[in-house]
Design a protein around this motif. Sequence first.
Motif, short mmCIF file in Angstrom:
data_model
loop_
_atom_site.label_atom_id
_atom_site.label_comp_id
_atom_site.label_asym_id
_atom_site.label_seq_id
_atom_site.Cartn_x
_atom_site.Cartn_y
_atom_site.Cartn_z
N ASP A 37 37.99 -12.12 -24.39
CA ASP A 37 37.68 -10.90 -23.64
C ASP A 37 38.67 -9.77 -23.89
O ASP A 37 38.31 -8.60 -23.79
N HIS A 38 39.92 -10.10 -24.22
CA HIS A 38 40.89 -9.02 -24.36
C HIS A 38 40.62 -8.15 -25.60
O HIS A 38 41.20 -7.08 -25.75
N LEU A 39 39.70 -8.61 -26.47
CA LEU A 39 39.32 -7.79 -27.63
C LEU A 39 38.10 -6.91 -27.35
O LEU A 39 37.67 -6.16 -28.21
N ARG A 40 37.57 -7.01 -26.12
CA ARG A 40 36.33 -6.30 -25.79
C ARG A 40 36.45 -4.79 -26.00
O ARG A 40 35.50 -4.13 -26.44
N SER A 41 37.60 -4.23 -25.71
CA SER A 41 37.76 -2.77 -25.79
C SER A 41 38.21 -2.30 -27.17
O SER A 41 38.43 -1.11 -27.38
N THR A 42 38.30 -3.21 -28.13
CA THR A 42 38.76 -2.85 -29.47
C THR A 42 37.58 -2.65 -30.41
O THR A 42 36.45 -3.05 -30.12
#
Length: 266
Positions: A37-42
């Motif tokens: 999930d922490h790559l969702r905004s990339t």
Amino acid sequence: MTADATEFIDAAELDEAHATADQVQGALALWRSGPPDHLRSTLLWNQLHRARRKLEQRRVQLVRRRLLIVEDQVGDRLCEVLGEYDCTVVRDLKGFWAVRPHLASMFDGALVDLHLRPGYEDRDGEIVVDAINNSSALPAVVMTFRMPGGFDVMGFQRRYNLVSVVTKKDDGPNGDFGGVVSVVREMFAADVGTKLLETLEDTLPSLRRRAGKQLHLTGRLDGMDMMHFKYNKVVDVAQQGDLAALRHAVSQFEIEFGLRPGNYRQ
């Protein structure tokens, strides 16, 4: 983690003539549950989902498909007629719960008998496909020798995002399982994941209508705003193109708003 993402995308871009089964399997093993999930905004997020779909399609071409058979009587016979696949048989719920944590890593599809106890009175197979649907993107086929009276086949198939529901002609070791074999081959078609995702997406508008109706019936009109908010979250998940994530999101929405039917009788 960025290095893993780069490796994942690079593996998907390998020339088809030079890609090996080990390379494809190794890349898919990096993130069995999809990108974190922490790559969702990339910028990597959509690239990773496209790469995953491409790798899964390539695995179909390179790797012998692994089939989980959940059947209490003719599992060994099914392994014989489905010899083109790497089959594993479990015969009851206990056996299924033992392999459930490893569904995504051990299997490419599941063939599940609706009845797993003598007498055809149980619906243990429904428990199995519900667990599959709530925790993985595994395609599944349900089979049965004896359809329950009033059984809503299409409703059952939609509810559990199944490839098909098929009737066995016999439930003995000498039975004709040609129809089952045909449906399993359909399940392992290269685009089955895309079809299941599209089918599930098509059910989303009715999901909101059913939730609204349930809130009306139970006098919980003050929950409408929250229901619409949660529904929009499900739609956001659908836009990711991740079947496992969407199955889980739909299941959680249904649980929260009381939409899980007890059975599939008309």
